[in-house]
Write a protein that holds these residues in place. Structure first.
Motif, short mmCIF file in Angstrom:
data_model
loop_
_atom_site.label_atom_id
_atom_site.label_comp_id
_atom_site.label_asym_id
_atom_site.label_seq_id
_atom_site.Cartn_x
_atom_site.Cartn_y
_atom_site.Cartn_z
N LEU A 1 0.76 -1.35 -0.04
CA LEU A 1 -0.13 -0.14 -0.12
C LEU A 1 0.96 1.23 0.04
O LEU A 1 0.67 2.21 -0.81
CB LEU A 1 -1.19 0.06 1.29
CG LEU A 1 -2.16 -0.87 1.23
CD1 LEU A 1 -3.16 -0.74 2.20
CD2 LEU A 1 -3.07 -0.47 -0.05
N SER A 2 2.02 1.11 0.73
CA SER A 2 2.80 2.32 0.59
C SER A 2 3.41 2.65 -0.50
O SER A 2 3.56 3.74 -0.96
CB SER A 2 4.00 2.23 1.71
OG SER A 2 4.68 1.13 1.80
N ASP A 3 3.84 1.61 -1.34
CA ASP A 3 4.49 1.52 -2.60
C ASP A 3 3.52 2.34 -3.52
O ASP A 3 3.64 3.01 -4.53
CB ASP A 3 4.82 0.33 -3.16
CG ASP A 3 6.27 0.14 -2.91
OD1 ASP A 3 6.81 0.99 -2.18
OD2 ASP A 3 6.99 -0.89 -3.42
N LEU A 4 2.06 1.86 -3.36
CA LEU A 4 0.99 2.36 -4.23
C LEU A 4 0.90 3.90 -4.00
O LEU A 4 0.71 4.54 -4.82
CB LEU A 4 -0.18 1.58 -4.03
CG LEU A 4 -0.41 0.12 -4.64
CD1 LEU A 4 -1.52 -0.45 -4.15
CD2 LEU A 4 -0.32 0.20 -6.19
N THR A 135 9.40 -4.87 -11.24
CA THR A 135 8.77 -4.47 -10.00
C THR A 135 9.11 -5.37 -8.44
O THR A 135 9.22 -4.74 -7.64
CB THR A 135 7.05 -4.59 -10.25
OG1 THR A 135 7.06 -3.83 -11.16
CG2 THR A 135 6.43 -4.33 -8.80
N PRO A 136 9.47 -6.64 -8.75
CA PRO A 136 9.73 -7.25 -7.35
C PRO A 136 10.84 -6.98 -6.90
O PRO A 136 11.09 -6.90 -5.52
CB PRO A 136 9.82 -8.64 -8.12
CG PRO A 136 8.86 -8.88 -9.11
CD PRO A 136 9.23 -7.53 -10.00
N THR A 137 11.77 -6.33 -7.72
CA THR A 137 13.31 -5.96 -7.10
C THR A 137 13.26 -4.59 -6.73
O THR A 137 13.88 -4.31 -5.71
CB THR A 137 14.22 -6.13 -8.11
OG1 THR A 137 14.39 -7.67 -8.49
CG2 THR A 137 15.68 -5.94 -7.62
N TYR A 138 12.56 -3.74 -7.46
CA TYR A 138 12.93 -2.45 -7.47
C TYR A 138 11.46 -1.57 -6.91
O TYR A 138 11.45 -0.21 -6.80
CB TYR A 138 13.34 -1.62 -8.87
CG TYR A 138 14.85 -2.22 -9.15
CD1 TYR A 138 15.93 -1.72 -8.35
CD2 TYR A 138 14.52 -2.89 -10.27
CE1 TYR A 138 17.06 -2.19 -8.96
CE2 TYR A 138 15.99 -3.59 -10.69
CZ TYR A 138 17.08 -3.32 -9.84
OH TYR A 138 18.34 -3.66 -10.37
N GLY A 139 10.57 -2.24 -6.64
CA GLY A 139 9.27 -1.91 -5.97
C GLY A 139 8.48 -0.69 -7.12
O GLY A 139 8.67 -1.19 -8.27
N PHE A 140 8.02 0.43 -6.61
CA PHE A 140 7.37 1.44 -7.33
C PHE A 140 8.18 1.92 -8.55
O PHE A 140 7.85 2.35 -9.60
CB PHE A 140 6.41 2.34 -6.48
CG PHE A 140 7.35 3.32 -5.91
CD1 PHE A 140 7.48 4.64 -6.45
CD2 PHE A 140 8.13 3.41 -4.83
CE1 PHE A 140 8.30 5.81 -6.07
CE2 PHE A 140 8.97 4.11 -4.38
CZ PHE A 140 8.95 5.42 -4.98
N VAL A 141 9.38 2.26 -8.00
CA VAL A 141 10.35 2.77 -9.12
C VAL A 141 10.70 1.84 -10.20
O VAL A 141 10.53 2.43 -11.41
CB VAL A 141 11.56 3.20 -8.44
CG1 VAL A 141 12.70 3.81 -9.54
CG2 VAL A 141 11.45 4.18 -7.08
N ALA A 144 7.60 1.96 -12.69
CA ALA A 144 7.68 3.52 -13.45
C ALA A 144 8.56 3.11 -14.46
O ALA A 144 8.23 3.36 -15.75
CB ALA A 144 8.10 4.42 -12.50
N TYR A 145 9.70 2.69 -14.31
CA TYR A 145 10.76 2.31 -15.33
C TYR A 145 10.23 1.09 -16.27
O TYR A 145 10.44 0.87 -17.61
CB TYR A 145 11.99 2.04 -14.85
CG TYR A 145 12.73 3.31 -14.43
CD1 TYR A 145 13.35 3.94 -15.46
CD2 TYR A 145 12.66 3.86 -13.25
CE1 TYR A 145 14.08 5.12 -15.38
CE2 TYR A 145 13.22 4.97 -12.96
CZ TYR A 145 13.94 5.62 -13.93
OH TYR A 145 14.65 6.95 -13.80
N ALA A 146 9.40 0.31 -15.77
CA ALA A 146 8.69 -0.84 -16.65
C ALA A 146 7.74 -0.13 -17.66
O ALA A 146 7.96 -0.52 -18.83
CB ALA A 146 8.09 -1.82 -15.75
#
Length: 213
Positions: A1-4, A135-141, A144-146
């Motif tokens: 949720l915090s990542d979202l 996403t699994p490794t770098y989270g929300f960032v 974004a790059y995906a």
């Protein structure tokens, strides 16, 4: 949720270039492009308008990215400040999306709208792959790059496919270079913000830089 939450805040800033530049243009362009198609110099007009849209969108986008770092640091709590690192890729995603729609006119005007559906499937596959990797490794960032990677490839796919139906004489190479430079400048703004460690001083320096440019 915090990542979202962090992703959502970054996406709000990233979408501003659509609100300020591409959205107003698109409300006018959807009808106007069919009128221009009937002109003798239609392809030259399409090329010039594309280049102008790219330049204006990029310049406004750079302003948004540059000022997003101090604005987020001032307006948001400390836990939300990492969102600034995803503004640049998400803003570039917005630019790429609208440029892809612009090039997609070639499918519409020649009665090949089914090609748009095909390209949507190609994009969906690309986006799924990049999201699964980043996403699994770098989270929300990473997400974004995906989106950035998928949209960047998608724009080039649309460009090459659309030319087979109606060539607007647009050169994609400068677009690719400008958008890559846009991301690199986003990193530079972030590094400058961290180095100065003072939002007010940073905004003063950035304002002087843009005025000189």
């Amino acid at each position: 949720l915090s990542d979202l939450g962090l992703y959502s805040l970054a996406a709000t800033f990233g979408g501003l270039v659509g609100t300020l530049v591409f959205g107003p243009f698109w409300s006018f362009w959807q009808v106007e492009r069919f009128r221009i198609k009937n002109n003798a110099n239609a392809k030259e007009s399409f090329r010039k308008i594309y280049n102008a849209l790219l330049c204006i969108g990029t310049i406004v986008g750079l302003l948004i990215v540059a000022y997003s770092f101090p604005i987020i640091s001032i307006m948001a709590s400390e836990s939300f400040q990492p969102a600034a690192s995803a503004v640049s890729p998400l803003l570039t995603v917005t630019i790429l999306t609208y440029l892809g729609w612009y090039l997609g006119f070639s499918f519409l005007v020649t009665g090949n709208s089914q090609e748009i559906a095909k390209n949507t499937f190609i994009f969906a596959i690309l986006l799924t792959i990049f999201l699964a990797i980043l996403t699994p490794t770098y989270g929300f960032v990473g997400s974004a790059y995906a989106g950035l990677a998928a949209n960047f490839i998608n724009l080039n796919v649309v460009y090459h496919r659309s030319r087979r139906y109606y060539d607007m004489h647009i050169d994609i190479k400068p677009t690719n270079l400008i958008l890559v430079a846009n991301i690199l400048l986003g990193y530079a703004f972030n590094a400058l913000f961290l180095a100065l460690d003072n939002p007010i001083l940073y905004m003063l320096v950035i304002t002087i830089i843009f005025l000189v440019i």
